[in-house]
Write a protein that holds these residues in place. Structure first.
Motif, PDB file in Angstrom:
ATOM      1  N   VAL A  44     -28.575 -96.876 -80.691  1.00 30.15           N
ATOM      2  CA  VAL A  44     -28.800 -97.699 -79.505  1.00 30.15           C
ATOM      3  C   VAL A  44     -28.210 -99.095 -79.700  1.00 30.15           C
ATOM      4  O   VAL A  44     -27.507 -99.619 -78.826  1.00 30.15           O
ATOM      5  CB  VAL A  44     -30.311 -97.771 -79.161  1.00 30.15           C
ATOM      6  N   ARG A  45     -28.488 -99.718 -80.860  1.00 31.63           N
ATOM      7  CA  ARG A  45     -27.933-101.053 -81.148  1.00 31.63           C
ATOM      8  C   ARG A  45     -26.411-101.025 -81.089  1.00 31.63           C
ATOM      9  O   ARG A  45     -25.780-101.871 -80.449  1.00 31.63           O
ATOM     10  CB  ARG A  45     -28.389-101.522 -82.537  1.00 31.63           C
ATOM     11  N   ASN A  46     -25.796-100.031 -81.740  1.00 31.10           N
ATOM     12  CA  ASN A  46     -24.336 -99.926 -81.751  1.00 31.10           C
ATOM     13  C   ASN A  46     -23.785 -99.704 -80.351  1.00 31.10           C
ATOM     14  O   ASN A  46     -22.776-100.306 -79.975  1.00 31.10           O
ATOM     15  CB  ASN A  46     -23.876 -98.807 -82.677  1.00 31.10           C
ATOM     16  N   PHE A  47     -24.436 -98.847 -79.574  1.00 30.56           N
ATOM     17  CA  PHE A  47     -23.971 -98.576 -78.214  1.00 30.56           C
ATOM     18  C   PHE A  47     -23.940 -99.859 -77.384  1.00 30.56           C
ATOM     19  O   PHE A  47     -22.961-100.145 -76.704  1.00 30.56           O
ATOM     20  CB  PHE A  47     -24.853 -97.521 -77.540  1.00 30.56           C
ATOM     21  N   ILE A  48     -25.000-100.643 -77.456  1.00 37.24           N
ATOM     22  CA  ILE A  48     -25.067-101.886 -76.690  1.00 37.24           C
ATOM     23  C   ILE A  48     -23.990-102.859 -77.154  1.00 37.24           C
ATOM     24  O   ILE A  48     -23.273-103.454 -76.343  1.00 37.24           O
ATOM     25  CB  ILE A  48     -26.479-102.511 -76.781  1.00 37.24           C
ATOM     26  N   ALA A  49     -23.844-103.009 -78.471  1.00 34.38           N
ATOM     27  CA  ALA A  49     -22.832-103.929 -79.019  1.00 34.38           C
ATOM     28  C   ALA A  49     -21.420-103.494 -78.631  1.00 34.38           C
ATOM     29  O   ALA A  49     -20.581-104.322 -78.263  1.00 34.38           O
ATOM     30  CB  ALA A  49     -22.966-104.017 -80.537  1.00 34.38           C
ATOM     31  N   ILE A  50     -21.157-102.201 -78.695  1.00 33.01           N
ATOM     32  CA  ILE A  50     -19.827-101.688 -78.351  1.00 33.01           C
ATOM     33  C   ILE A  50     -19.529-101.928 -76.871  1.00 33.01           C
ATOM     34  O   ILE A  50     -18.419-102.324 -76.506  1.00 33.01           O
ATOM     35  CB  ILE A  50     -19.707-100.198 -78.721  1.00 33.01           C
ATOM     36  N   GLN A  51     -20.512-101.697 -76.006  1.00 33.00           N
ATOM     37  CA  GLN A  51     -20.292-101.927 -74.582  1.00 33.00           C
ATOM     38  C   GLN A  51     -20.024-103.398 -74.289  1.00 33.00           C
ATOM     39  O   GLN A  51     -19.166-103.729 -73.466  1.00 33.00           O
ATOM     40  CB  GLN A  51     -21.466-101.404 -73.750  1.00 33.00           C
ATOM     41  N   LEU A  52     -20.741-104.298 -74.969  1.00 31.01           N
ATOM     42  CA  LEU A  52     -20.464-105.729 -74.817  1.00 31.01           C
ATOM     43  C   LEU A  52     -19.033-106.047 -75.248  1.00 31.01           C
ATOM     44  O   LEU A  52     -18.298-106.755 -74.553  1.00 31.01           O
ATOM     45  CB  LEU A  52     -21.452-106.555 -75.638  1.00 31.01           C
ATOM     46  N   ALA A  53     -18.630-105.530 -76.392  1.00 26.88           N
ATOM     47  CA  ALA A  53     -17.284-105.801 -76.908  1.00 26.88           C
ATOM     48  C   ALA A  53     -16.208-105.196 -76.008  1.00 26.88           C
ATOM     49  O   ALA A  53     -15.156-105.805 -75.806  1.00 26.88           O
ATOM     50  CB  ALA A  53     -17.146-105.270 -78.330  1.00 26.88           C
ATOM     51  N   ARG A  54     -16.449-104.032 -75.449  1.00 21.31           N
ATOM     52  CA  ARG A  54     -15.447-103.370 -74.602  1.00 21.31           C
ATOM     53  C   ARG A  54     -15.054-104.231 -73.416  1.00 21.31           C
ATOM     54  O   ARG A  54     -13.903-104.229 -73.000  1.00 21.31           O
ATOM     55  CB  ARG A  54     -15.967-102.025 -74.078  1.00 21.31           C
ATOM     56  N   VAL A  74     -12.540-106.231 -90.114  1.00 16.83           N
ATOM     57  CA  VAL A  74     -11.507-106.585 -89.149  1.00 16.83           C
ATOM     58  C   VAL A  74     -10.761-107.797 -89.676  1.00 16.83           C
ATOM     59  O   VAL A  74     -11.370-108.837 -89.941  1.00 16.83           O
ATOM     60  CB  VAL A  74     -12.112-106.893 -87.760  1.00 16.83           C
ATOM     61  N   GLY A  75      -9.435-107.676 -89.829  1.00 16.57           N
ATOM     62  CA  GLY A  75      -8.612-108.750 -90.362  1.00 16.57           C
ATOM     63  C   GLY A  75      -8.386-109.891 -89.394  1.00 16.57           C
ATOM     64  O   GLY A  75      -8.720-109.811 -88.205  1.00 16.57           O
ATOM     65  N   LYS A  76      -7.778-110.955 -89.941  1.00 14.94           N
ATOM     66  CA  LYS A  76      -7.460-112.137 -89.137  1.00 14.94           C
ATOM     67  C   LYS A  76      -6.464-111.795 -88.038  1.00 14.94           C
ATOM     68  O   LYS A  76      -5.540-111.026 -88.241  1.00 14.94           O
ATOM     69  CB  LYS A  76      -6.847-113.225 -90.029  1.00 14.94           C
ATOM     70  N   ASN A  77      -6.671-112.404 -86.881  1.00 13.22           N
ATOM     71  CA  ASN A  77      -5.767-112.296 -85.728  1.00 13.22           C
ATOM     72  C   ASN A  77      -5.574-110.872 -85.212  1.00 13.22           C
ATOM     73  O   ASN A  77      -4.605-110.600 -84.506  1.00 13.22           O
ATOM     74  CB  ASN A  77      -4.410-112.931 -86.043  1.00 13.22           C
ATOM     75  N   THR A  78      -6.474-109.977 -85.541  1.00 13.45           N
ATOM     76  CA  THR A  78      -6.414-108.636 -84.974  1.00 13.45           C
ATOM     77  C   THR A  78      -6.990-108.684 -83.564  1.00 13.45           C
ATOM     78  O   THR A  78      -7.970-109.382 -83.312  1.00 13.45           O
ATOM     79  CB  THR A  78      -7.163-107.633 -85.866  1.00 13.45           C
ATOM     80  N   ALA A  79      -6.352-107.949 -82.646  1.00 11.98           N
ATOM     81  CA  ALA A  79      -6.742-107.974 -81.239  1.00 11.98           C
ATOM     82  C   ALA A  79      -7.124-106.578 -80.773  1.00 11.98           C
ATOM     83  O   ALA A  79      -6.329-105.646 -80.869  1.00 11.98           O
ATOM     84  CB  ALA A  79      -5.595-108.514 -80.391  1.00 11.98           C
ATOM     85  N   PHE A  80      -8.346-106.459 -80.266  1.00 13.04           N
ATOM     86  CA  PHE A  80      -8.819-105.234 -79.635  1.00 13.04           C
ATOM     87  C   PHE A  80      -8.745-105.471 -78.128  1.00 13.04           C
ATOM     88  O   PHE A  80      -9.427-106.359 -77.599  1.00 13.04           O
ATOM     89  CB  PHE A  80     -10.270-104.931 -80.033  1.00 13.04           C
ATOM     90  N   ALA A  81      -7.951-104.689 -77.440  1.00 10.38           N
ATOM     91  CA  ALA A  81      -7.792-104.849 -75.996  1.00 10.38           C
ATOM     92  C   ALA A  81      -9.077-104.436 -75.267  1.00 10.38           C
ATOM     93  O   ALA A  81     -10.001-103.870 -75.860  1.00 10.38           O
ATOM     94  CB  ALA A  81      -6.617-104.018 -75.507  1.00 10.38           C
ATOM     95  N   LEU A  82      -9.075-104.676 -73.975  1.00 11.20           N
ATOM     96  CA  LEU A  82     -10.186-104.294 -73.116  1.00 11.20           C
ATOM     97  C   LEU A  82     -10.434-102.788 -73.228  1.00 11.20           C
ATOM     98  O   LEU A  82      -9.490-102.000 -73.337  1.00 11.20           O
ATOM     99  CB  LEU A  82      -9.836-104.670 -71.672  1.00 11.20           C
ATOM    100  N   MET A  83     -11.689-102.399 -73.225  1.00 13.75           N
ATOM    101  CA  MET A  83     -12.153-101.015 -73.144  1.00 13.75           C
ATOM    102  C   MET A  83     -11.959-100.180 -74.408  1.00 13.75           C
ATOM    103  O   MET A  83     -12.133 -98.959 -74.373  1.00 13.75           O
ATOM    104  CB  MET A  83     -11.511-100.286 -71.951  1.00 13.75           C
ATOM    105  N   VAL A  84     -11.608-100.789 -75.539  1.00 16.40           N
ATOM    106  CA  VAL A  84     -11.512-100.027 -76.788  1.00 16.40           C
ATOM    107  C   VAL A  84     -12.894 -99.480 -77.128  1.00 16.40           C
ATOM    108  O   VAL A  84     -13.900-100.181 -77.034  1.00 16.40           O
ATOM    109  CB  VAL A  84     -10.969-100.899 -77.937  1.00 16.40           C
ATOM    110  N   MET A  85     -12.950 -98.208 -77.506  1.00 15.95           N
ATOM    111  CA  MET A  85     -14.217 -97.538 -77.854  1.00 15.95           C
ATOM    112  C   MET A  85     -14.196 -97.187 -79.328  1.00 15.95           C
ATOM    113  O   MET A  85     -13.426 -96.319 -79.744  1.00 15.95           O
ATOM    114  CB  MET A  85     -14.385 -96.271 -77.004  1.00 15.95           C
ATOM    115  N   VAL A  86     -15.018 -97.888 -80.115  1.00 17.18           N
ATOM    116  CA  VAL A  86     -15.118 -97.558 -81.535  1.00 17.18           C
ATOM    117  C   VAL A  86     -16.286 -96.602 -81.727  1.00 17.18           C
ATOM    118  O   VAL A  86     -17.166 -96.474 -80.871  1.00 17.18           O
ATOM    119  CB  VAL A  86     -15.263 -98.819 -82.415  1.00 17.18           C
TER     120      VAL A  86
END
Length: 175
Positions: A44-54, A74-86
Motif C-alpha cells: 500500500v505504501r509503495n502504491f501510493i508513493a509510486i502514484q505520486l511519483a508518476r 537512482v543516480g545523479k541527473n537521472t530523469a523519470f518521465a511522466l507515468m513511469v511505473m516501477v
C-alpha cells in the motif's frame, strides 16, 4: 525465504536471458499468495508513493520519492518521465545510474507471479541510458551504460553497453 531454484531463464539454445530467483508455490497460483512474499502495508505504501511519483512534474521530487520512500538506487541527473511505473512490490531491486532517461509510461518490473512459481530479479540500468516511451523492462535484466532502447520495446534480456536495441522480441538495431 530460501529459493528452491536459482537459475537464469534461458532461450531455446540454453543461453541465459535473465537472472531471476525462482520460488515454487503449491495450491492457488502465485499471485493469490503475494502477501506471503510482501507485506500488505509495504504494498500500500509503495502504491501510493509510486502514484505520486508518476504524476509529479518535479524530477528532483520524483527521485527523492524513489530513493527515500521506495529504496531504489537512482543516480545523479537521472530523469523519470511522466507515468513511469516501477515495481510496486520490490522497487528496492531497481538500480539506475547517472544521467539516464526513463521514457513516458515505461514499466520496470522486478517480480513475476506465475501459476506454479514466482520469480524475483534485480533490474540494473546503467549511466547515460535512454529508454524510449512505453517500454517494459522485465525482472533480472541489465542495461549497459550508453545503451538506447527504442520506444515500445520489451526488454527480456541483457542489453550490452552502447548498443541500440528495440522491438518485441528485443534485437539490436542499426543507428
Amino acid at each position: 525465504m530460501i529459493c528452491a531454484i536459482c537459475t537464469p531463464l534461458s532461450d531455446w539454445s540454453g543461453r541465459p536471458l535473465r537472472k531471476v530467483d525462482r520460488f515454487p508455490v503449491e495450491g492457488a497460483n502465485a499471485l493469490w499468495q503475494v502477501y506471503r512474499t510482501v507485506s500488505r502495508m509495504k504494498a500500500v505504501r509503495n502504491f501510493i508513493a509510486i502514484q505520486l511519483a508518476r504524476y509529479c512534474p518535479s524530477l528532483p521530487a520524483k527521485n527523492w520519492i524513489y530513493r527515500h520512500v521506495l529504496g531504489m538506487k537512482v543516480g545523479k541527473n537521472t530523469a523519470f518521465a511522466l507515468m513511469v511505473m516501477v515495481d510496486v512490490f520490490f522497487p528496492e531491486r531497481i538500480k539506475v545510474g547517472d544521467n539516464s532517461v526513463i521514457g513516458y509510461n515505461t514499466t520496470i518490473l522486478t517480480h513475476e507471479y506465475l501459476i506454479n512459481e514466482y520469480r524475483l530479479g534485480d533490474v540494473v540500468i546503467g549511466s547515460d541510458v535512454m529508454i524510449g516511451a512505453n517500454t517494459t523492462i522485465l525482472p533480472g535484466v541489465t542495461i549497459g551504460d550508453g545503451a538506447v532502447v527504442a520506444a515500445g520495446s520489451v526488454v527480456h534480456k541483457d542489453v550490452q553497453p552502447g548498443t541500440f536495441v528495440g522491438g518485441n522480441p528485443l534485437r539490436e538495431l542499426q543507428r
